[in-house]
Design a protein around this motif. Structure first.
Motif, PDB file in Angstrom:
ATOM      1  N   GLU A 115       0.829  -1.210   0.000  1.00  0.00           N
ATOM      2  CA  GLU A 115       0.000   0.000   0.000  1.00  0.00           C
ATOM      3  C   GLU A 115       0.866   1.263   0.000  1.00  0.00           C
ATOM      4  O   GLU A 115       0.566   2.222  -0.723  1.00  0.00           O
ATOM      5  CB  GLU A 115      -0.935   0.001   1.212  1.00  0.00           C
ATOM      6  N   ARG A 116       1.928   1.266   0.783  1.00  0.00           N
ATOM      7  CA  ARG A 116       2.836   2.424   0.804  1.00  0.00           C
ATOM      8  C   ARG A 116       3.491   2.620  -0.562  1.00  0.00           C
ATOM      9  O   ARG A 116       3.605   3.742  -1.052  1.00  0.00           O
ATOM     10  CB  ARG A 116       3.905   2.250   1.880  1.00  0.00           C
ATOM     11  N   GLU A 117       3.916   1.529  -1.179  1.00  0.00           N
ATOM     12  CA  GLU A 117       4.545   1.609  -2.498  1.00  0.00           C
ATOM     13  C   GLU A 117       3.549   2.131  -3.540  1.00  0.00           C
ATOM     14  O   GLU A 117       3.895   2.966  -4.389  1.00  0.00           O
ATOM     15  CB  GLU A 117       5.079   0.240  -2.906  1.00  0.00           C
ATOM     16  N   HIS A 118       2.311   1.634  -3.465  1.00  0.00           N
ATOM     17  CA  HIS A 118       1.268   2.080  -4.397  1.00  0.00           C
ATOM     18  C   HIS A 118       1.001   3.573  -4.210  1.00  0.00           C
ATOM     19  O   HIS A 118       0.912   4.323  -5.188  1.00  0.00           O
ATOM     20  CB  HIS A 118      -0.016   1.271  -4.189  1.00  0.00           C
ATOM     21  N   GLU A 119       0.888   4.012  -2.975  1.00  0.00           N
ATOM     22  CA  GLU A 119       0.625   5.429  -2.712  1.00  0.00           C
ATOM     23  C   GLU A 119       1.772   6.298  -3.204  1.00  0.00           C
ATOM     24  O   GLU A 119       1.555   7.399  -3.715  1.00  0.00           O
ATOM     25  CB  GLU A 119       0.376   5.667  -1.220  1.00  0.00           C
ATOM     26  N   ALA A 120       2.999   5.816  -3.111  1.00  0.00           N
ATOM     27  CA  ALA A 120       4.148   6.564  -3.628  1.00  0.00           C
ATOM     28  C   ALA A 120       4.042   6.717  -5.147  1.00  0.00           C
ATOM     29  O   ALA A 120       4.356   7.783  -5.694  1.00  0.00           O
ATOM     30  CB  ALA A 120       5.456   5.873  -3.239  1.00  0.00           C
ATOM     31  N   ARG A 121       3.597   5.665  -5.820  1.00  0.00           N
ATOM     32  CA  ARG A 121       3.404   5.758  -7.280  1.00  0.00           C
ATOM     33  C   ARG A 121       2.320   6.781  -7.606  1.00  0.00           C
ATOM     34  O   ARG A 121       2.466   7.591  -8.522  1.00  0.00           O
ATOM     35  CB  ARG A 121       3.065   4.393  -7.868  1.00  0.00           C
ATOM     36  N   MET A 122       1.215   6.753  -6.856  1.00  0.00           N
ATOM     37  CA  MET A 122       0.136   7.718  -7.082  1.00  0.00           C
ATOM     38  C   MET A 122       0.634   9.142  -6.811  1.00  0.00           C
ATOM     39  O   MET A 122       0.322  10.067  -7.569  1.00  0.00           O
ATOM     40  CB  MET A 122      -1.063   7.395  -6.186  1.00  0.00           C
ATOM     41  N   ALA A 123       1.408   9.313  -5.756  1.00  0.00           N
ATOM     42  CA  ALA A 123       1.928  10.640  -5.423  1.00  0.00           C
ATOM     43  C   ALA A 123       2.847  11.159  -6.526  1.00  0.00           C
ATOM     44  O   ALA A 123       2.832  12.354  -6.840  1.00  0.00           O
ATOM     45  CB  ALA A 123       2.671  10.597  -4.084  1.00  0.00           C
ATOM     46  N   SER A 124       3.624  10.272  -7.118  1.00  0.00           N
ATOM     47  CA  SER A 124       4.497  10.678  -8.226  1.00  0.00           C
ATOM     48  C   SER A 124       3.669  11.230  -9.379  1.00  0.00           C
ATOM     49  O   SER A 124       3.988  12.282  -9.940  1.00  0.00           O
ATOM     50  CB  SER A 124       5.347   9.504  -8.707  1.00  0.00           C
ATOM     51  N   LEU A 125       2.608  10.532  -9.727  1.00  0.00           N
ATOM     52  CA  LEU A 125       1.758  11.003 -10.818  1.00  0.00           C
ATOM     53  C   LEU A 125       1.071  12.326 -10.458  1.00  0.00           C
ATOM     54  O   LEU A 125       0.976  13.226 -11.301  1.00  0.00           O
ATOM     55  CB  LEU A 125       0.707   9.949 -11.178  1.00  0.00           C
ATOM     56  N   ARG A 126       0.605  12.457  -9.216  1.00  0.00           N
ATOM     57  CA  ARG A 126      -0.025  13.716  -8.803  1.00  0.00           C
ATOM     58  C   ARG A 126       0.982  14.865  -8.874  1.00  0.00           C
ATOM     59  O   ARG A 126       0.635  15.982  -9.277  1.00  0.00           O
ATOM     60  CB  ARG A 126      -0.604  13.608  -7.394  1.00  0.00           C
ATOM     61  N   GLY A 127       2.224  14.604  -8.509  1.00  0.00           N
ATOM     62  CA  GLY A 127       3.252  15.641  -8.579  1.00  0.00           C
ATOM     63  C   GLY A 127       3.514  16.080 -10.012  1.00  0.00           C
ATOM     64  O   GLY A 127       3.610  17.282 -10.297  1.00  0.00           O
ATOM     65  N   VAL A 128       3.607  15.127 -10.927  1.00  0.00           N
ATOM     66  CA  VAL A 128       3.821  15.462 -12.334  1.00  0.00           C
ATOM     67  C   VAL A 128       2.609  16.220 -12.883  1.00  0.00           C
ATOM     68  O   VAL A 128       2.753  17.207 -13.613  1.00  0.00           O
ATOM     69  CB  VAL A 128       4.119  14.196 -13.177  1.00  0.00           C
ATOM     70  N   LEU A 129       1.417  15.775 -12.523  1.00  0.00           N
ATOM     71  CA  LEU A 129       0.202  16.460 -12.968  1.00  0.00           C
ATOM     72  C   LEU A 129       0.200  17.913 -12.479  1.00  0.00           C
ATOM     73  O   LEU A 129      -0.136  18.836 -13.235  1.00  0.00           O
ATOM     74  CB  LEU A 129      -1.040  15.724 -12.473  1.00  0.00           C
ATOM     75  N   ASN A 130       0.606  18.142 -11.257  1.00  0.00           N
ATOM     76  CA  ASN A 130       0.673  19.494 -10.715  1.00  0.00           C
ATOM     77  C   ASN A 130       1.644  20.354 -11.525  1.00  0.00           C
ATOM     78  O   ASN A 130       1.356  21.514 -11.838  1.00  0.00           O
ATOM     79  CB  ASN A 130       1.081  19.434  -9.242  1.00  0.00           C
ATOM     80  N   GLU A 131       2.779  19.801 -11.897  1.00  0.00           N
ATOM     81  CA  GLU A 131       3.750  20.533 -12.711  1.00  0.00           C
ATOM     82  C   GLU A 131       3.179  20.845 -14.094  1.00  0.00           C
ATOM     83  O   GLU A 131       3.328  21.962 -14.598  1.00  0.00           O
ATOM     84  CB  GLU A 131       5.046  19.749 -12.844  1.00  0.00           C
ATOM     85  N   VAL A 132       2.555  19.861 -14.721  1.00  0.00           N
ATOM     86  CA  VAL A 132       1.968  20.062 -16.053  1.00  0.00           C
ATOM     87  C   VAL A 132       0.890  21.142 -16.000  1.00  0.00           C
ATOM     88  O   VAL A 132       0.815  22.008 -16.874  1.00  0.00           O
ATOM     89  CB  VAL A 132       1.417  18.725 -16.613  1.00  0.00           C
ATOM     90  N   ASP A 133       0.054  21.102 -14.966  1.00  0.00           N
ATOM     91  CA  ASP A 133      -0.983  22.125 -14.827  1.00  0.00           C
ATOM     92  C   ASP A 133      -0.376  23.510 -14.647  1.00  0.00           C
ATOM     93  O   ASP A 133      -0.886  24.501 -15.185  1.00  0.00           O
ATOM     94  CB  ASP A 133      -1.908  21.793 -13.656  1.00  0.00           C
ATOM     95  N   THR A 134       0.718  23.598 -13.901  1.00  0.00           N
ATOM     96  CA  THR A 134       1.398  24.882 -13.720  1.00  0.00           C
ATOM     97  C   THR A 134       1.964  25.382 -15.042  1.00  0.00           C
ATOM     98  O   THR A 134       1.816  26.563 -15.390  1.00  0.00           O
ATOM     99  CB  THR A 134       2.514  24.751 -12.667  1.00  0.00           C
ATOM    100  N   LEU A 135       2.600  24.499 -15.800  1.00  0.00           N
ATOM    101  CA  LEU A 135       3.143  24.890 -17.097  1.00  0.00           C
ATOM    102  C   LEU A 135       2.035  25.337 -18.051  1.00  0.00           C
ATOM    103  O   LEU A 135       2.178  26.322 -18.782  1.00  0.00           O
ATOM    104  CB  LEU A 135       3.960  23.739 -17.702  1.00  0.00           C
ATOM    105  N   HIS A 136       0.919  24.620 -18.039  1.00  0.00           N
ATOM    106  CA  HIS A 136      -0.225  24.996 -18.876  1.00  0.00           C
ATOM    107  C   HIS A 136      -0.681  26.411 -18.524  1.00  0.00           C
ATOM    108  O   HIS A 136      -0.887  27.250 -19.407  1.00  0.00           O
ATOM    109  CB  HIS A 136      -1.357  23.985 -18.678  1.00  0.00           C
ATOM    110  N   ALA A 137      -0.830  26.685 -17.236  1.00  0.00           N
ATOM    111  CA  ALA A 137      -1.269  28.016 -16.800  1.00  0.00           C
ATOM    112  C   ALA A 137      -0.266  29.088 -17.227  1.00  0.00           C
ATOM    113  O   ALA A 137      -0.665  30.185 -17.641  1.00  0.00           O
ATOM    114  CB  ALA A 137      -1.470  28.040 -15.286  1.00  0.00           C
TER     115      ALA A 137
END
Length: 105
Positions: A66-88
């Protein structure tokens, strides 16, 4: 699932000019990346650990998975946050070093 706040960071946004990719292209590309990341997050949620798949393993295996899975999800959320910032930034024609706002991951 425990969510943490990722700290603010800086990334470099592209500059919009005649010799570059063009604002419409960059906006479309960041929107496409956003959709792909959201699709990836949806698909990854389907891979979340299920206790029935870990019961014959040693105690703690499920929690570790579960911890490993959550780390993978957090990685994707972090990249999504960066992409959204670049888009803005592209939409607002901001370029150079910009702050990525803190986000829950």
């Amino acid at each position: 699932m425990t969510r943490a706040l990722i700290p603010a960071m800086k990334i470099t946004a592209p500059i919009i000019h005649r010799g570059g990719s063009g604002q419409p292209h960059l906006i479309e590309a960041y929107e496409k990346a956003n959709r792909a990341l959201r699709d990836a997050m949806t698909a990854l949620r389907e891979c979340a650990p299920n206790g029935r798949d870990y019961y014959p393993l040693p105690e703690g295996s499920l929690r570790q998975a579960e911890r490993e899975h959550e780390a993978r999800m957090a990685s994707l959320r972090g990249v999504l946050n960066e992409v959204d910032t670049l888009h803005a930034c592209v939409v607002d024609r901001k370029s150079g070093e910009v702050d990525v706002e803190p986000a829950l991951v």
